[in-house]
Design a protein around this motif. Sequence first.
Motif, short mmCIF file in Angstrom:
data_model
loop_
_atom_site.label_atom_id
_atom_site.label_comp_id
_atom_site.label_asym_id
_atom_site.label_seq_id
_atom_site.Cartn_x
_atom_site.Cartn_y
_atom_site.Cartn_z
N VAL A 152 6.32 -2.28 -9.85
CA VAL A 152 7.40 -2.36 -10.83
C VAL A 152 8.57 -3.12 -10.22
CG1 VAL A 152 9.03 -1.00 -12.20
CG2 VAL A 152 6.70 -0.17 -11.85
N SER A 181 9.93 0.91 5.67
CA SER A 181 9.14 1.99 5.14
C SER A 181 9.42 2.19 3.64
CB SER A 181 9.50 3.25 5.92
OG SER A 181 8.91 4.34 5.31
N GLY A 182 8.36 2.36 2.87
CA GLY A 182 8.51 2.67 1.45
C GLY A 182 8.81 1.49 0.56
N LYS A 185 4.28 -1.81 0.65
CA LYS A 185 3.31 -2.66 1.36
C LYS A 185 1.88 -2.37 0.93
CE LYS A 185 5.02 -1.46 5.43
NZ LYS A 185 6.26 -0.75 5.05
N GLU A 186 1.59 -1.08 0.75
CA GLU A 186 0.22 -0.75 0.34
C GLU A 186 -0.08 -1.24 -1.07
OE1 GLU A 186 0.30 3.42 2.52
OE2 GLU A 186 -1.44 3.19 1.22
N ARG A 369 9.89 4.77 -1.90
CA ARG A 369 9.32 6.10 -1.73
C ARG A 369 10.41 7.16 -1.83
NH1 ARG A 369 7.05 5.68 2.78
NH2 ARG A 369 4.88 5.36 2.16
N GLU A 372 11.34 7.56 -5.39
CA GLU A 372 10.26 8.29 -6.07
C GLU A 372 10.44 9.80 -5.84
OE1 GLU A 372 6.53 6.89 -4.58
OE2 GLU A 372 5.34 8.05 -6.00
N1 LIG Z 1 7.65 -1.83 -6.58
C1 LIG Z 1 7.12 -0.60 -6.73
N2 LIG Z 1 6.80 -0.16 -7.96
C2 LIG Z 1 6.29 1.08 -8.13
N3 LIG Z 1 6.05 1.95 -7.13
C3 LIG Z 1 6.35 1.55 -5.89
C4 LIG Z 1 6.89 0.26 -5.63
N4 LIG Z 1 7.07 0.13 -4.30
C5 LIG Z 1 6.66 1.28 -3.77
N5 LIG Z 1 6.23 2.15 -4.71
C6 LIG Z 1 5.76 3.52 -4.49
O1 LIG Z 1 6.47 4.02 -3.38
C7 LIG Z 1 5.61 4.69 -2.49
C8 LIG Z 1 5.59 3.97 -1.16
O2 LIG Z 1 4.93 2.73 -1.30
P1 LIG Z 1 3.94 2.19 -0.18
O3 LIG Z 1 3.10 3.31 0.33
O4 LIG Z 1 3.25 1.00 -0.69
O5 LIG Z 1 5.03 1.81 0.91
P2 LIG Z 1 4.84 1.23 2.35
O6 LIG Z 1 5.64 -0.02 2.40
O7 LIG Z 1 3.40 1.16 2.69
O8 LIG Z 1 5.59 2.31 3.23
P3 LIG Z 1 5.27 2.82 4.75
O9 LIG Z 1 5.70 1.72 5.67
O10 LIG Z 1 6.15 4.01 4.88
O11 LIG Z 1 3.82 3.12 4.80
C9 LIG Z 1 4.25 4.73 -3.16
O12 LIG Z 1 4.12 5.94 -3.88
C10 LIG Z 1 4.28 3.57 -4.11
O13 LIG Z 1 3.46 3.81 -5.23
#
Ligand SMILES: Nc1ncnc2c1ncn2[C@@H]1O[C@H](COP(=O)(O)OP(=O)(O)OP(=O)(O)O)[C@@H](O)[C@H]1O
Length: 462
Positions: A152, A181-182, A185-186, A369, A372
Amino acid sequence: METARQGAQADRVLVIDDEPVVIDVLRGLLGKQGLDVEFASDAAGGRSVLESADWDAVLLDVMLPDANGLEVLRWIRERYPDLAVVMITAHGTVESAVEAMKAGAFHYLTKPFKNDEVRHLVARATQSTHLRRENEDLRRALEERSRFERIVGKSRPMQEVYRFIDQVAPSRSTVLIHGESGTGKELVAQAIHRRSTRTAEPYLIVNSASIPTELLEDNLFGHLKGAFTGATTDRIGLLEAADGGTILFDEISTVAPQVQAKLLRVIQEKEFLPLGSVEPRTVDVRILAATNEDLKALVEAGRFREDLYYRLNVISLALPPLRERTEDLPLLAAHFLERFNAENGKSVASFSTAALEHMLAYSWPGNVRELENAVERGVVLARGPEIGLDSLPRELRDTPQLPEPAVLPEGVGFYEAVSRFERQLIEAALRSSGGVQKHAAATLGLKPTTLNEKIKRLRIPN
Ligand SMILES: Nc1ncnc2c1ncn2[C@@H]1O[C@H](COP(=O)(O)OP(=O)(O)OP(=O)(O)O)[C@@H](O)[C@H]1O
Ligand SMILES: [Mg+2]
């Protein structure tokens, strides 16, 4: 003879002209062309018919009983910039034709008409209108794209992320995704897989931070029977399980050096050795990697292999932190609100103004995150139809509000005032962090390099 596009509705053409002969000729010609033609005999009538429906082209006389056709042309261009207008001019009035072109007419027809010319020009005019509309639709779709896969956000940085994903997804290239973090990336890694040609093949995630090195190796490469005590049968690893698909190496910085070397071989030679085997196996796996650490710095510190770093970093994407795209915050908050309402059987409608203001002013070190989690908490705690300030986590409630913006003092310009305010903020942050720029940057929510640039620009002694 040209006919209207099959299956589609006939194109609609409006003729604004008061001369009976012209009307007769055009009715016959354009009707035969399969067009849906309507007529208006003066400017006032023309305007109201135009407003009553969608049109694909307009034929407009320069001399109307109640107005100059050029005025009507300008009116149309302003309201319906995509609509092609063909002016009808009398023979020998070149000036008005030139003026009409300058005012944005698509083209002009001179009376008396040549039938072929009329047919040809009207067909091109309707095509031009369609093309411009399609272009406009496309541009708008791109601009307003507020969701991409499950991601989003419609800020400019996120639009760039979407474009990047679309560009790199189809290739086999390794992609390094970095961001705090958050930041998602995933989600991005998953979107790359889903938009790739491998979408029907497996997508696996390996998180090396959460498993000991031996187990990681076993998981990844598999083993032969007898490779170690307890290896009672052959077992394939994740690399083989993902053959044809994609593997995300999450938190790649935590992969141990001995595994880094093997990973390099997988990327370069597409092969690896299962534990206890001397015969390399070949796999076709696309590798994605994610990290929230500065890999370059780890390389310099000797903790990450330089060759692997360069292999991974061929294509890299930096995800923007949430505080650099606060315009996405309301959108994300609404998205999570909907989700947690559904999960908790609640129907919280919105955030209070004060809550939203604090959310917008907060620096969100945990990024999406953290947002959220804050919304989940808010939904669970909310007692009324709104999430109020009191249902937000403490860090957020404590966000200090900015002082009321002052009126510019006499003789001080806007930019000067902004610079002074920046200087005050930076000096305060430096004082409270004992002059350590890195810490001051963290307090301010700025990148150390950004802070350093500002310090130099503002000539702040440090
Ligand atoms: N742009 C976005 N739109 C909707 N949800 C998001 C978005 N970015 C992150 N999220 C949500 O936020 C949470 C963290 O995202 P994600 O796990 O991809 O982060 P990350 O960058 O891998 O963090 P980390 O480095 O801590 O692992 C997840 O629940 C994800 O669904
Ligand atoms: Mg992650």
